[in-house]
Design an enzyme around this catalytic site. Structure first.
Site, PDB file in Angstrom:
ATOM      1  N   ASN A   1      88.964 -43.494 -48.361  1.00 55.18           N
ATOM      2  CA  ASN A   1      88.274 -42.905 -47.208  1.00 55.18           C
ATOM      3  C   ASN A   1      87.053 -42.089 -47.651  1.00 55.18           C
ATOM      4  O   ASN A   1      85.980 -42.169 -47.057  1.00 55.18           O
ATOM      5  CB  ASN A   1      89.219 -41.987 -46.433  1.00 55.18           C
ATOM      6  CG  ASN A   1      90.251 -42.747 -45.626  1.00 55.18           C
ATOM      7  OD1 ASN A   1      90.156 -43.964 -45.467  1.00 55.18           O
ATOM      8  ND2 ASN A   1      91.244 -42.039 -45.121  1.00 55.18           N
TER       9      ASN A   1
ATOM     10  N   ARG B   1      86.595 -58.453 -37.548  1.00 54.49           N
ATOM     11  CA  ARG B   1      87.172 -58.408 -38.897  1.00 54.49           C
ATOM     12  C   ARG B   1      88.374 -59.348 -38.910  1.00 54.49           C
ATOM     13  O   ARG B   1      89.413 -59.025 -38.322  1.00 54.49           O
ATOM     14  CB  ARG B   1      87.634 -56.992 -39.261  1.00 54.49           C
ATOM     15  CG  ARG B   1      86.542 -55.927 -39.254  1.00 54.49           C
ATOM     16  CD  ARG B   1      87.084 -54.608 -39.800  1.00 54.49           C
ATOM     17  NE  ARG B   1      86.218 -53.489 -39.514  1.00 54.49           N
ATOM     18  CZ  ARG B   1      85.129 -53.158 -40.237  1.00 54.49           C
ATOM     19  NH1 ARG B   1      84.803 -53.894 -41.266  1.00 54.49           N
ATOM     20  NH2 ARG B   1      84.403 -52.104 -39.914  1.00 54.49           N
TER      21      ARG B   1
ATOM     22  N   ARG C   1      80.764 -53.576 -40.681  1.00 57.13           N
ATOM     23  CA  ARG C   1      80.537 -52.892 -41.958  1.00 57.13           C
ATOM     24  C   ARG C   1      81.635 -53.185 -42.981  1.00 57.13           C
ATOM     25  O   ARG C   1      82.824 -53.053 -42.700  1.00 57.13           O
ATOM     26  CB  ARG C   1      80.432 -51.386 -41.719  1.00 57.13           C
ATOM     27  CG  ARG C   1      80.104 -50.591 -42.978  1.00 57.13           C
ATOM     28  CD  ARG C   1      79.917 -49.132 -42.642  1.00 57.13           C
ATOM     29  NE  ARG C   1      78.661 -48.891 -41.955  1.00 57.13           N
ATOM     30  CZ  ARG C   1      78.459 -47.875 -41.121  1.00 57.13           C
ATOM     31  NH1 ARG C   1      79.445 -47.045 -40.847  1.00 57.13           N
ATOM     32  NH2 ARG C   1      77.278 -47.709 -40.551  1.00 57.13           N
TER      33      ARG C   1
ATOM     34  N   HIS D   1      81.721 -55.563 -30.754  1.00 57.04           N
ATOM     35  CA  HIS D   1      82.979 -54.969 -31.204  1.00 57.04           C
ATOM     36  C   HIS D   1      84.128 -55.333 -30.267  1.00 57.04           C
ATOM     37  O   HIS D   1      85.280 -54.975 -30.506  1.00 57.04           O
ATOM     38  CB  HIS D   1      82.801 -53.444 -31.274  1.00 57.04           C
ATOM     39  CG  HIS D   1      83.887 -52.713 -31.981  1.00 57.04           C
ATOM     40  ND1 HIS D   1      84.759 -51.868 -31.333  1.00 57.04           N
ATOM     41  CD2 HIS D   1      84.249 -52.687 -33.288  1.00 57.04           C
ATOM     42  CE1 HIS D   1      85.613 -51.351 -32.194  1.00 57.04           C
ATOM     43  NE2 HIS D   1      85.326 -51.830 -33.391  1.00 57.04           N
TER      44      HIS D   1
ATOM     45  N   TYR E   1      98.114 -51.507 -38.504  1.00 66.27           N
ATOM     46  CA  TYR E   1      97.381 -50.808 -37.448  1.00 66.27           C
ATOM     47  C   TYR E   1      98.178 -50.906 -36.153  1.00 66.27           C
ATOM     48  O   TYR E   1      98.680 -51.976 -35.821  1.00 66.27           O
ATOM     49  CB  TYR E   1      96.016 -51.465 -37.189  1.00 66.27           C
ATOM     50  CG  TYR E   1      94.953 -51.263 -38.237  1.00 66.27           C
ATOM     51  CD1 TYR E   1      95.262 -50.867 -39.532  1.00 66.27           C
ATOM     52  CD2 TYR E   1      93.621 -51.496 -37.930  1.00 66.27           C
ATOM     53  CE1 TYR E   1      94.260 -50.703 -40.480  1.00 66.27           C
ATOM     54  CE2 TYR E   1      92.618 -51.337 -38.885  1.00 66.27           C
ATOM     55  CZ  TYR E   1      92.944 -50.940 -40.153  1.00 66.27           C
ATOM     56  OH  TYR E   1      91.974 -50.779 -41.103  1.00 66.27           O
TER      57      TYR E   1
ATOM     58  N   ARG F   1      92.954 -39.674 -33.251  1.00 65.82           N
ATOM     59  CA  ARG F   1      93.405 -39.778 -34.638  1.00 65.82           C
ATOM     60  C   ARG F   1      92.453 -39.098 -35.614  1.00 65.82           C
ATOM     61  O   ARG F   1      92.871 -38.378 -36.515  1.00 65.82           O
ATOM     62  CB  ARG F   1      93.553 -41.244 -35.033  1.00 65.82           C
ATOM     63  CG  ARG F   1      94.137 -41.437 -36.431  1.00 65.82           C
ATOM     64  CD  ARG F   1      93.917 -42.833 -36.948  1.00 65.82           C
ATOM     65  NE  ARG F   1      92.569 -43.016 -37.456  1.00 65.82           N
ATOM     66  CZ  ARG F   1      91.830 -44.088 -37.247  1.00 65.82           C
ATOM     67  NH1 ARG F   1      92.281 -45.063 -36.507  1.00 65.82           N
ATOM     68  NH2 ARG F   1      90.609 -44.184 -37.768  1.00 65.82           N
TER      69      ARG F   1
ATOM     70  N   HIS G   1      95.339 -47.014 -33.990  1.00 63.74           N
ATOM     71  CA  HIS G   1      94.059 -47.669 -33.733  1.00 63.74           C
ATOM     72  C   HIS G   1      93.840 -48.014 -32.259  1.00 63.74           C
ATOM     73  O   HIS G   1      92.726 -48.352 -31.855  1.00 63.74           O
ATOM     74  CB  HIS G   1      93.984 -48.944 -34.587  1.00 63.74           C
ATOM     75  CG  HIS G   1      92.631 -49.549 -34.695  1.00 63.74           C
ATOM     76  ND1 HIS G   1      92.302 -50.729 -34.073  1.00 63.74           N
ATOM     77  CD2 HIS G   1      91.508 -49.146 -35.346  1.00 63.74           C
ATOM     78  CE1 HIS G   1      91.041 -51.030 -34.338  1.00 63.74           C
ATOM     79  NE2 HIS G   1      90.537 -50.090 -35.107  1.00 63.74           N
TER      80      HIS G   1
END
Length: 708
Positions: free
Chosen positions: A57, A382, A411, A441, A474, A568, A596
């Site tokens: 992270n 993703r 990203r 997205h 997730y 979160r 998530h």
């Protein structure tokens, strides 16, 4: 009059410090991750895993957020963000925070290392080994490391080489055996090498310490006086001027190459094996890299804790990890028949990872093989490596209309997505390479199937990615639906993607960003505000940053609306401020699964609960293509509310944010309640109960067939 008074109060207060800084809020989130590594109730390798997550992270934070602040400061920008802190003030706060926490990290590592030793998992440097094992390591060095690593003596003929982002190397002090001249060198340690070499079954030796000890064999004519490991972090934020590009794929490929060459924004160094040489080696490295001294982090422990993932997955130490939960397929999807028949009977909501992502894969695979399916359309953000969904789409493209938007600007997944985009296009699919100046997205799939002379549409909508691997760790919600209103909007949505009109698109039942979601959320908050003390809002998201939404929540709080936020990560809203946000509570849940899902509840709205791909951030609401989905059936609303209610009653993994910016663990009652563990248990109970019913029915059918 009351409305005007509330408006005036917020405007007056906005000039004061009513927003938390975005970057410092993120650092506090990463501290909550670190707290999991401190949790002595967790198995040791789970604690080590959280150290690895914390480190990973922090890598990304420096590559993107700190790099951005450094660039703002260099360009003379005075203010950035609603809290009005200057880039330099933010950088100073960030550096101080990380340095303070670094001491905790080092202490924690040594504690976990000591406990792992008792479990016969021993982390060693070369110097800790006995003479026989050192000889074995010498053979390993000669046979395996020597041919791969790259030694360099830095001088006028051999300049200091370029190091890619997150490269690992060791710097060395070298002495010419003939002249006695002191020089400096380095050894690049390739990413193809693992960080740990296993010896004597239970010992794991750091690769860099082996290389350092035998480095003299790499530098003929030199004596190695000392060595020091170091690691560089580069600016990895890609700026893509799409309007100037005729070929977006070529531009993306070039940007990926440029990322590896971005300016160095952080230098991490470990202790040299000879303390007297440490400062000289540090000066040598930083003279070549020119990293501001404030961004040089010196560790008394190994550097690059992300390497601990190598140890977490070792099968023989599985007892030092949590038992792996096996996701379940629940009714009606446990029927191995036609998934489209199941969806025709009503909307189906899945809660991953408790409910298996295999159902989503099966949906696409059945659509690919079904001769009655005419068209498949999807967005891919993703998808991961070896994606079964992409494989199914590739096969379907041979005889069906397959349209896939592959977001090349996702990203750190850009290269992977570029690969899949080309593979799909080669197979005959129509591939949309993103939308100009917007990042797509939204998570949606649309299957169009013929039945007689009619067409039937089936839609899948999700808060998470079409990634079979992350779906195991997730928490996300996803919906299967044959509702015609969803289907009409899905068709219109995909048309807007293929025509590039996403900046103007508006849907009827679903809501899309950048045109609708923000205004819809503001409208729902405003409507709830009119109900004052009877109003209730619950918003679960990864981040809460957008100042318009935050100000609307402040107004609702002042009117008496009770607001619970389950955020979160980053939260810029200040809860519990008298006269402003005393009716707002902010919580964060950090556990073995990454929270998530985005779920938004408004008590008095016509459709009271929604889920979304969008967080409460300007980038999601204004600069991305997103979707917000209302729950139109009661059983879907009830399940989403169960998720929120259980999380608001969590007493083992829930933190509460206070007005001072600190997070405090919610105290456990007599029996602690973990929302994540509870969902595992509930899902298992439903699965087992249904399994027993099915077994009973099978026995009954078998008996009846025997009697006949």
């Amino acid at each position: 009059m009351q409305k005007e008074k509330i408006q005036q109060t917020v405007e007056e207060t906005t000039q004061k410090d009513i927003f938390f800084n975005r970057e410092l809020s993120w650092l506090r989130f990463n501290t909550r991750v670190l707290n999991e590594a401190k949790n002595n109730k967790l198995p040791l390798l789970e604690r080590l895993k959280f150290l690895a997550i914390y480190s990973t992270n922090l890598d990304e934070f420096y590559m993107i957020r700190v790099a951005g602040l450094q660039r703002l400061f260099a360009n003379g920008v005075i203010e950035s963000g609603a809290d009005k802190l200057t880039p330099l003030e933010q950088l100073s706060e960030i550096r101080s925070y990380i340095n303070r926490e670094k001491q905790e990290v080092e202490t924690l590592y040594n504690e976990i290392k000591k406990l792992l030793t008792k479990e016969k998992l021993i982390l060693r440097n070369f110097g800790d080994l006995d003479s026989r094992t050192k000889q074995e390591m010498h053979k390993y060095f000669k046979n395996y490391l020597y041919p791969i690593i790259v030694p360099i003596v830095v001088d006028s003929v051999h300049p200091f080489p370029h190091l890619n982002n997150l490269s690992f190397a060791i710097a060395l002090t070298l002495k010419n055996k003939e002249t006695g001249e002191i020089k400096y060198g380095m050894v690049r340690i390739s990413r193809v090498l693992k960080r740990f070499v296993r010896v004597n079954h239970d010992s794991f030796v750091f690769t860099e310490s082996i290389v350092g000890e035998f480095a003299e064999e790499l530098f003929e004519g030199y004596e190695t006086l000392a060595y020091m490991p170091f690691r560089v972090t580069r600016n990895a934020d890609m700026e893509i001027e799409e309007d100037e590009a005729d070929d977006f794929i070529a531009l993306m490929s070039e940007s990926l190459r440029a990322r590896k060459k971005g300016e160095v924004v952080r230098l991490e160094v470990g202790m040299a094996n000879k303390e007297s040489e440490y400062q000289k080696l540090l000066e040598f490295v930083n003279n070549q890299l020119s990293v501001p001294k404030e961004d040089v982090y010196e560790y008394a422990t190994p550097i690059g804790f992300n390497a601990f993932w190598e140890l977490v997955g070792l099968k023989e130490y599985a007892y030092l990890t949590l038992p792996q939960y096996v996701a379940k397929i629940l009714p009606p999807l446990d029927d191995t028949g036609d998934i489209f028949d199941c969806i025709d009977k009503g909307d189906i909501l899945l809660f991953h990872p408790y409910e298996s992502f295999d159902s989503v894969v099966n949906f696409i695979q059945q659509a690919a093989k079904d001769p009655d399916v005419l068209s498949i359309r999807m967005t891919l953000y993703r998808v991961g490596r070896n994606s079964p969904i992409v494989k199914a789409l590739t096969e379907a493209a041979e005889n069906k209309q397959v349209t896939v938007l592959v977001e090349l600007k996702a990203r750190f997944d850009e290269e992977n997505n570029l690969h899949w985009a080309k593979a799909l296009e080669s197979a005959g699919a129509h591939v949309i390479y993103g939308v100009p100046n917007l990042k797509v997205h939204a998570k949606i799939a649309l299957v169009i199937r013929k039945s007689g002379d009619k067409l039937h549409e089936y839609v899948h909508l999700s808060s998470g990615n079409y990634n079979a691997q992350t779906a195991k760790i997730y928490t996300d919600v996803s919906l299967f639906s044959a509702n015609p209103t969803f289907a009409k909007d899905a068709v219109k949505f995909f048309h807007s993607l293929s025509t590039g009109s996403s900046k103007r698109a508006k849907l009827n039942t679903l809501y899309t960003a950048p045109t609708q979601i923000k205004s819809k959320l503001l409208q729902l908050i405003a409507q709830e505000t009119t109900h004052k003390e009877q109003g209730k809002i619950i918003m679960k998201a990864n981040a809460c940053v957008d100042t318009d939404i935050i100000n609307a929540l402040y107004k609702a709080s002042q009117a008496g609306v009770k607001i619970d936020l389950i955020i979160r990560g980053i939260c810029c809203l200040k809860p519990g401020v008298k006269g402003l946000s005393e009716n707002i509570h902010v919580y964060s849940i950090v556990g073995k699964y990454l929270e998530h899902a985005r779920i938004y509840y408004f008590k008095h709205a016509k459709e009271s609960i929604y889920f979304s791909s969008a967080d409460i951030m300007p980038r999601n609401l204004e600069r991305r293509v997103e979707l917000l989905t209302p729950a139109l059936e009661n059983h879907i609303s009830e399940k989403l509310m169960q998720i929120l209610t259980l999380q608001l009653n969590d007493t083992t993994q829930r933190y509460e944010l206070k007005s001072d910016g600190e997070y405090y663990k919610v105290p456990a009652k007599d029996i602690g309640l973990s929302s994540q563990d509870s969902w595992e248990k509930m899902t298992n109970q439903i699965h087992n109960a249904n399994k027993k019913v099915n077994e009973k029915m099978q026995r009954l059918v078998t008996r009846m067939m025997g009697e006949s």
